[in-house]
Design a protein around this motif. Structure first.
Motif, short mmCIF file in Angstrom:
data_model
loop_
_atom_site.label_atom_id
_atom_site.label_comp_id
_atom_site.label_asym_id
_atom_site.label_seq_id
_atom_site.Cartn_x
_atom_site.Cartn_y
_atom_site.Cartn_z
N GLU A 32 42.66 1.71 37.95
CA GLU A 32 41.67 2.21 38.86
C GLU A 32 42.17 3.73 39.58
OE1 GLU A 32 38.48 2.43 42.21
OE2 GLU A 32 40.20 0.60 42.35
N CYS A 34 41.52 7.06 42.41
CA CYS A 34 41.44 7.40 43.18
C CYS A 34 41.61 8.25 43.96
CB CYS A 34 40.80 5.91 44.58
SG CYS A 34 42.18 5.39 44.66
N CYS A 112 30.91 4.86 42.35
CA CYS A 112 31.18 4.68 43.28
C CYS A 112 31.78 2.95 42.67
CB CYS A 112 30.40 3.51 44.13
SG CYS A 112 28.44 3.01 43.42
N PRO A 113 33.13 2.08 43.53
CA PRO A 113 33.77 1.45 42.64
C PRO A 113 32.74 0.15 41.69
CG PRO A 113 34.63 1.68 44.75
CD PRO A 113 33.27 2.12 44.68
N THR A 143 36.72 6.85 40.77
CA THR A 143 36.61 6.54 42.02
C THR A 143 36.65 7.23 43.46
OG1 THR A 143 38.22 4.57 42.55
CG2 THR A 143 36.05 4.02 41.07
#
Length: 203
Positions: A32, A34, A112-113, A143
């Protein structure tokens, strides 16, 4: 009969993509990215490998990639852009692309996650893609904000910290299965990028 605690087989590092000096992302897994500079970090991952990249983003999204900016890091012709019209199709497209093993990198720009179960499916799909005999694929989910997807292999946050005459970013490893949290300053020095250890910023 109990299993032995120690394994006499030699330890082998998992295959990983060298992202930046001293930073590598395990392949056949999903990570991920972000923070406000997450797209930049994904382009650095694309730059670190060769071959096509599948980039999935919602058709209704306002933040489309700008080819002139992309070209500074990655040849735009390497990007295969996929724009699903339904939210559910974003992760479905990513899962199928990873399972095929057809490309070394699959990026999904999400609103969104995702929850734990979809992330687990992405890991399994990446492992299946690695079993096709091609290079093990790498999955990246982008994200907003501080992220927070459950079950990812690692979570990275990057934000710009540019000042007059200096181009740099604050990069944090906020979660990883095999490494502690850590922070760096990523600075453009001429035509190169250099990492410098720094203190973590509050979340």
């Amino acid at each position: 009969m109990t299993a032995p605690i120690l394994n006499r087989a030699p330890y082998r590092d998992r295959p990983a993509l060298p992202l930046l000096d001293g930073i590598a992302l395990p392949l056949a897994r999903t990570h991920e990215f972000c923070g406000p500079a997450r797209h930049m970090l994904a382009l650095l991952a694309a730059r670190a490998l060769s071959g096509p990249v599948i980039w999935i983003a919602p058709a209704w999204g306002s933040g489309q990639l700008y080819p002139d900016a992309v070209a500074a890091w990655v040849a735009p012709g390497r990007l295969i852009c996929v724009t699903p019209r339904q939210t559910a199709d974003l992760l479905w497209c990513m899962e199928e692309a990873l399972r095929s093993g057809a490309v070394p990198l699959v990026v999904a720009d999400l609103p969104c996650p995702p929850a734990l179960t979809p992330v687990r499916r992405l890991h399994l799909a990446a492992e299946a893609g690695a079993g096709t005999g091609r290079a093990a694929p790498l999955g990246l989910i982008l994200t907003p904000g501080a992220g927070g997807a459950a079950g990812v292999e690692s979570r990275w946050h990057m934000a710009p910290r540019h000042t007059r005459g200096t181009t740099e970013w604050h990069l944090e490893r906020r979660r990883a299965r095999m490494a502690p949290p850590r922070a760096w300053t990523l600075r453009a020095e001429g035509r190169q990028l250099a990492l410098h250890p720094t203190a973590r910023h509050p979340a």
